[in-house]
Design a protein around this motif. Structure first.
Motif, PDB file in Angstrom:
ATOM      1  N   MET A 120       0.829  -1.206   0.000  1.00 32.29           N
ATOM      2  CA  MET A 120       0.000   0.000   0.000  1.00 32.29           C
ATOM      3  C   MET A 120       0.861   1.253   0.000  1.00 32.29           C
ATOM      4  SD  MET A 120      -3.187   0.747  -0.235  1.00 32.29           S
ATOM      5  CE  MET A 120      -4.144  -0.627   0.442  1.00 32.29           C
ATOM      6  N   THR A 136       3.159  -4.878  -5.826  1.00 34.28           N
ATOM      7  CA  THR A 136       1.998  -4.965  -4.949  1.00 34.28           C
ATOM      8  C   THR A 136       1.394  -6.358  -4.974  1.00 34.28           C
ATOM      9  OG1 THR A 136      -0.211  -4.020  -4.523  1.00 34.28           O
ATOM     10  CG2 THR A 136       0.519  -4.070  -6.798  1.00 34.28           C
ATOM     11  N   LEU A 138      -1.987  -7.130  -3.147  1.00 31.23           N
ATOM     12  CA  LEU A 138      -3.117  -6.786  -2.284  1.00 31.23           C
ATOM     13  C   LEU A 138      -4.371  -7.524  -2.737  1.00 31.23           C
ATOM     14  CD1 LEU A 138      -2.509  -2.930  -2.127  1.00 31.23           C
ATOM     15  CD2 LEU A 138      -2.057  -4.583  -0.293  1.00 31.23           C
ATOM     16  N   ASP A 140      -8.300  -8.306  -2.812  1.00 30.77           N
ATOM     17  CA  ASP A 140      -9.634  -7.765  -2.573  1.00 30.77           C
ATOM     18  C   ASP A 140     -10.553  -8.956  -2.267  1.00 30.77           C
ATOM     19  OD1 ASP A 140     -11.773  -5.717  -2.649  1.00 30.77           O
ATOM     20  OD2 ASP A 140     -12.442  -6.852  -4.391  1.00 30.77           O
ATOM     21  N   ASN A 147      -4.759  -6.843  -6.558  1.00 32.40           N
ATOM     22  CA  ASN A 147      -4.139  -5.596  -7.004  1.00 32.40           C
ATOM     23  C   ASN A 147      -5.005  -4.649  -7.824  1.00 32.40           C
ATOM     24  OD1 ASN A 147      -1.743  -6.561  -5.757  1.00 32.40           O
ATOM     25  ND2 ASN A 147      -1.256  -7.719  -7.597  1.00 32.40           N
ATOM     26  N   TYR A 150      -7.526  -2.156  -6.203  1.00 33.78           N
ATOM     27  CA  TYR A 150      -6.890  -1.062  -5.471  1.00 33.78           C
ATOM     28  C   TYR A 150      -6.275  -0.039  -6.426  1.00 33.78           C
ATOM     29  CZ  TYR A 150      -7.271  -4.217  -1.445  1.00 33.78           C
ATOM     30  OH  TYR A 150      -7.747  -5.051  -0.455  1.00 33.78           O
ATOM     31  N   LYS A 153      -8.842   2.241  -8.215  1.00 30.54           N
ATOM     32  CA  LYS A 153      -9.419   3.271  -7.344  1.00 30.54           C
ATOM     33  C   LYS A 153      -8.448   4.420  -7.100  1.00 30.54           C
ATOM     34  CE  LYS A 153     -12.495   0.120  -4.824  1.00 30.54           C
ATOM     35  NZ  LYS A 153     -12.753  -0.566  -3.520  1.00 30.54           N
TER      36      LYS A 153
END
Length: 318
Positions: A120, A136, A138, A140, A147, A150, A153
């Motif tokens: 992040m 990254t 990440l 969801d 990835n 994120y 957005k």
């Protein structure tokens, strides 16, 4: 008497009370001269003082640092700065160090710099214009995607490309023999479990938080949840030392630490993000070519825990 004190970027960040990424940004822009001794970057005390004076609006002349150390190679603040373009790569996986070496060899004029921060923070640093290639991983939890939810957005209205670096197995570090029989995310609901946790914003922390949310497990139920370790190795090490019952991370750290078992639960996607700008396009093509090259892939193929079947594939482009 000449002050020959020099600092690392991390020490400069502490002295100025700013982030390490901000220091790298100042180096990248040439606002603070730096040089390289071997693989280590150094900043002279006099150059740091000169930067402080300029920030206060006081004219100051910065001495030439290129001859300060006999073995030093000029990095910024010299004639070479007109020919070199620094590229800041963020993330903690060793594959990024391998990428940096290939960039330095294959793209003349490109000077890769490494910043070891979580997923992040990496994305935020790119949003602020402080980094060039960010890694990254990440998850969801609602979509099951890595990835892109994120990234989309955060970078609304911007042009960028997301390229797969690798896939790797993530899951639970548990004590040797797995005495608590922790075999799924749901098993974290057992009472009295001691957790070794990662820092906020890291991919492992997001993975844990998403799984706790999806399984309805209150974070307050896990002893040690508020603690923060800054690497997979540190988390695995605490479990191996008996200071925690469980931690979340990647398989490779368990193999390196030893005396700890690994329970694989998910194949996570580790991607690179690069903003598409006019001055970036040529080296972005070079980065993708390196990822797809036999020489780069041959260095990863024998490393346990990596799946490189999609390395170099474009995951998303805006």
């Amino acid at each position: 008497m000449i002050d020959d004190t020099s600092y690392t970027p991390e020490e400069v960040a502490a002295l100025l009370k700013i982030s390490k990424l901000k220091v790298y940004d100042l180096l990248k822009k040439g606002e603070i001269p730096a040089y390289r001794v071997g693989k280590q970057m150094r900043i002279e005390s006099s150059d740091l003082d000169a930067y402080k004076q300029r920030s206060k609006g006081i004219s100051a002349v910065s001495p030439n640092v290129t001859n300060t150390v006999a073995s030093a190679q000029p990095l910024y603040g010299s004639a070479n700065s007109q020919r070199e373009r620094s590229i800041i790569i963020t993330g903690q996986d060793v594959s990024l160090d391998i990428l940096a070496r290939h960039l330095e060899r294959q793209l003349p004029g490109m000077r890769p710099l490494r910043s070891y921060v979580g997923s992040m923070d990496s994305l935020v640093s790119m949003y602020r214009g402080e980094s060039d290639i960010v890694s990254t991983h990440l998850l969801d939890g609602d979509t099951g995607q890595y990835n892109t939810p994120y990234i989309r957005k955060l970078f609304v209205g911007q042009s960028y490309v997301v390229v797969n670096m690798l896939r790797r197995s993530a899951g639970l570090y548990v004590k040797k023999g797995n005495p608590l029989k922790l075999e799924s995310w749901a098993d974290l609901s057992q009472s009295g479990i001691r957790l070794a946790n990662r820092e906020k914003g890291s991919g492992a922390r997001v993975l844990l938080d998403e799984q706790l949310r999806l399984h309805g497990i209150p974070s307050t139920q896990l002893s040690g949840y508020e603690g923060e370790e800054n690497s997979h190795l540190a988390v695995a090490g605490k479990v191996a030392a008996g200071e925690a019952d469980v931690g979340v991370g990647i398989e490779k750290a368990a193999l390196l630490v030893g005396n700890v078992d690994f329970v694989p639960l998910i194949q996570e996607q580790y991607d690179l993000v690069m903003l598409k700008r006019d001055d970036n396009r040529i080296w972005i093509e070079g980065v993708i070519a390196i990822l797809r090259s036999d020489s780069f892939r041959s260095e990863l193929v024998n490393m346990e825990g990596y799946d490189i079947s999609r390395t170099g594939d474009i995951v998303y482009e805006a």
